[in-house]
Structure formats: structure tokens, C-alpha cells
Design an enzyme around this catalytic site. Structure first.
Site, short mmCIF file in Angstrom:
data_model
loop_
_atom_site.label_atom_id
_atom_site.label_comp_id
_atom_site.label_asym_id
_atom_site.label_seq_id
_atom_site.Cartn_x
_atom_site.Cartn_y
_atom_site.Cartn_z
N LYS A 68 0.81 -1.22 0.00
CA LYS A 68 0.00 0.00 0.00
C LYS A 68 0.84 1.27 0.00
O LYS A 68 0.48 2.27 -0.61
CB LYS A 68 -0.95 0.00 1.21
CG LYS A 68 -2.06 -1.03 1.10
CD LYS A 68 -3.01 -0.93 2.26
CE LYS A 68 -4.05 -2.04 2.23
NZ LYS A 68 -5.03 -1.91 3.30
N ASN A 89 -4.91 1.78 -1.47
CA ASN A 89 -5.39 0.41 -1.72
C ASN A 89 -6.09 0.29 -3.06
O ASN A 89 -6.43 -0.80 -3.49
CB ASN A 89 -6.31 -0.08 -0.58
CG ASN A 89 -7.69 0.55 -0.65
OD1 ASN A 89 -7.88 1.59 -1.26
ND2 ASN A 89 -8.66 -0.08 -0.01
N ASP A 105 -10.27 2.22 2.51
CA ASP A 105 -10.40 1.45 3.76
C ASP A 105 -11.27 2.18 4.79
O ASP A 105 -12.14 1.59 5.42
CB ASP A 105 -9.03 1.16 4.36
CG ASP A 105 -8.28 0.09 3.60
OD1 ASP A 105 -8.93 -0.77 2.98
OD2 ASP A 105 -7.03 0.10 3.63
N ALA A 131 -1.07 2.53 15.86
CA ALA A 131 -0.70 3.74 15.11
C ALA A 131 0.19 3.35 13.93
O ALA A 131 1.17 4.02 13.62
CB ALA A 131 -0.01 4.74 16.02
N GLY A 133 0.00 1.54 9.71
CA GLY A 133 -0.64 1.87 8.44
C GLY A 133 -2.15 1.70 8.47
O GLY A 133 -2.89 2.53 7.93
N LEU A 218 -10.37 -4.49 12.91
CA LEU A 218 -10.18 -4.37 11.47
C LEU A 218 -9.78 -5.70 10.84
O LEU A 218 -10.00 -5.93 9.66
CB LEU A 218 -9.10 -3.32 11.14
CG LEU A 218 -9.32 -1.89 11.61
CD1 LEU A 218 -8.32 -0.96 10.93
CD2 LEU A 218 -10.73 -1.40 11.36
#
Ligand code: ATR
Length: 276
Positions: A68, A89, A105, A131, A133, A218
Site C-alpha cells: 500500500k 489500496n 479502507d 498507530a 498503516g 479491522l
């Protein structure tokens, strides 16, 4: 001979990617003539693989781990949310072969929370764990929902502080370490660390989640992640993993490429069934 428009996801590893299935289902549903494949591309081959894909007439790419940031560097122009997240992305290949980079995202997460799960962000106290990506990619779209405050907590405290500073012009947010959480409470806790991937859980006080609060990881897996389990054990109304976000970020990429919004619910249900 006229063939279907070509799209692909690049990543390494890539064999377990659900993106080809998701985009194929979107294309069927919206009657778009396109072909979407997965290509294993290690970081050192990224630039040449993109150039070859463009030379073959490819229309768009998704980029996943560990590409990414390289995609962010390679894009000729960036959306604001991609610029700020330092990660791309979704690459849109324009007619002249140049690349527009975006990051879907964050909007994927926000859509899954608000539309699919009725978890509002406006006026809420929100905590993001991590903290790196993944965290950076979701902050701007979260701030756009006007939470009461957004706290970023990280094992390496300086990274959380720097990230909070980087986004300070977009809303009310702060950065700190896990030791600062002892007397805090949040309505929504989002796990953006990579801890779940190795079966770990960041150190969280038992009182961290407010009454009627929600948890969201996530990451996603066939069984509950350690953080999803933590949420269920600590009274979360909903404790969710990132499967819905995966489908919603794909839908946003599909929209950027084809200017048509696929319906996501049926696709989420198919993926839910697949994992039993
Ligand atoms: P990603 O792109 O998935 O965000 P990353 O940029 O390497 O990956 O970031 C990983 C994040 O998970 C970081 O915030 C990391 O904390 P550090 O910055 O202190 O390294 C966090 N992380 C990874 N494993 C963790 C663990 N076991 N407990 C807490 N935080 C963890």
C-alpha cells in the site's frame, strides 16, 4: 478483439484474498463486463508489475499488504484521504496510463459501522488501538463523522502522538500509550493493531468500554479474533470483525472504477456463509 476490462489485486501473499470473489459478484450483480484476478507481487517487483499491467490495458488495481505504501509512492495523483493515510489500496488507471491513488479502507469501515450495523459515530468517544498503516488509513473518514473525540493509543507512544498531530487540523484527537487508558471510557473501540494476526491482544483495562459500547476489529478470521472475544466479554452491544469493512472498501473501489455502486449485503452474507 474486444475483451473484458481487466482489474486485479496485487499483494504478497495473495492466495487467500477474497477480492476476486467479491468483485466478480459485484460485476455479475451490476452486469459489468470485467475480469478481476489476484496476482502475487513481492514488494521488489511492484513497480514493474504495475507498468506491465498498464501496458496490457488494465483499468484498475487494488493493492494490499505489503504494497500500500509503494502504491502511494507510485500514484501520479492522490485523493486527500489517500494523501493523508500515506497508503493506497485502489489505483485507477486513466486513459493516458497515469495512476490516480485512493484509499477506500476508512470509508469502508465507516459504511460498515453506520449503514450495516447502525453504530453512529457522531458525538461518540472513539478509541483507535494502534498507530501503524491500518490506523492511519481510517482516521480521516472517522473524523469526518464528527466524533466527540478520537483517541489513538499505541505501544510505541511517540507514533500515536505524531499521528494525532498529523491529523489535528481535521478534528479533535489525541495520542497516547496504553498506560493512559486506566481512567478512560469509550463508546467505540477499534482495534487497528496487527496483534490479532498473531493471536495477541493489547493490554486493555476491564473498564475501558462504556455501557452500550461497541467493539470493532479491522482484522477478520474464521473464528473470533482475541479482540472480538474481549469485546464480547466486556459487555459490547456488538463486537465485530472486519469482514464487512472488506466488502465495503471493495464496493467503494468498484464505484471509483465503474461509477456504479454495487449492493453489498448479499455479498457479505455469502462470505459469512463461507466461513461458516
Ligand atoms: P499495519 O499496516 O497492519 O497497521 P504496521 O504499520 O506494522 O501494520 O502497524 C502495526 C501496529 O500494530 C502498530 O501500531 C504496532 O504497535 P507499535 O507501533 O508499538 O509496534 C501494533 N502492534 C502490533 N503487535 C502488537 C501487540 N502485540 N500489542 C500491541 N500493539 C501491537
Amino acid at each position: 478483439m474486444q475483451t473484458s476490462d481487466q482489474y486485479a489485486v496485487f499483494g504478497h501473499p495473495i492466495s487467500h484474498s477474497k477480492s476476486p470473489l467479491i468483485h466478480t459478484l459485484f460485476a455479475e450483480q451490476t452486469q459489468q463486463s470485467l475480469n478481476y484476478s489476484a496476482q502475487d507481487v513481492p514488494a521488489e517487483n511492484f513497480a514493474s508489475a504495475v507498468d506491465q499491467f498498464i501496458a496490457r490495458g488494465g483499468k484498475g488495481l487494488n493493492c494490499t499488504v505489503p504494497l500500500k505504501e509503494l502504491a502511494w509512492q507510485k500514484a501520479d495523483r492522490l485523493s486527500e484521504r489517500a494523501q493523508m493515510s500515506k497508503a493506497v489500496n485502489t489505483l485507477i488507471i486513466t486513459d493516458d496510463g497515469s495512476l490516480t491513488g485512493d484509499n477506500t479502507d476508512g470509508v469502508g469501515l465507516v459504511t460498515d459501522l453506520i449503514r450495516n450495523h447502525q453504530i453512529e459515530l457522531k458525538g461518540k468517544r472513539i478509541l483507535i488501538l494502534g498507530a501503524g498503516g491500518a490506523s492511519r488509513g481510517i482516521i480521516l473518514p472517522m473524523l469526518e463523522q464528527s466524533p466527540a473525540n478520537l483517541a489513538i493509543t499505541n505501544r510505541t507512544v511517540s507514533k500515536a502522538e505524531t499521528m494525532a498531530e498529523d491529523f489535528s487540523k481535521y478534528g479533535k484527537l489525541s495520542g497516547g500509550g496504553f498506560s493512559n487508558l486506566a481512567s478512560e471510557q469509550f463508546d467505540l473501540i477499534i482495534n487497528a493493531t496487527s496483534a490479532s494476526l498473531s493471536g495477541d491482544l493489547p493490554p486493555l483495562p476491564d473498564t475501558l468500554l462504556a455501557e452500550q459500547g461497541n467493539c470493532y476489529d479491522l482484522a477478520y478470521a474464521n473464528q473470533d479474533t482475541p479482540f472480538v472475544t474481549w469485546g464480547k466479554q466486556h459487555g459490547a452491544i456488538k463486537s465485530l470483525d472486519g469482514l464487512g469493512m472488506l466488502v465495503e472498501q471493495a464496493a467503494e473501489a468498484f464505484y471509483l472504477w465503474r461509477n456504479i455502486r454495487p449492493e453489498t449485503q448479499a455479498v457479505i452474507e455469502i462470505l459469512e456463509q463461507q466461513r461458516g
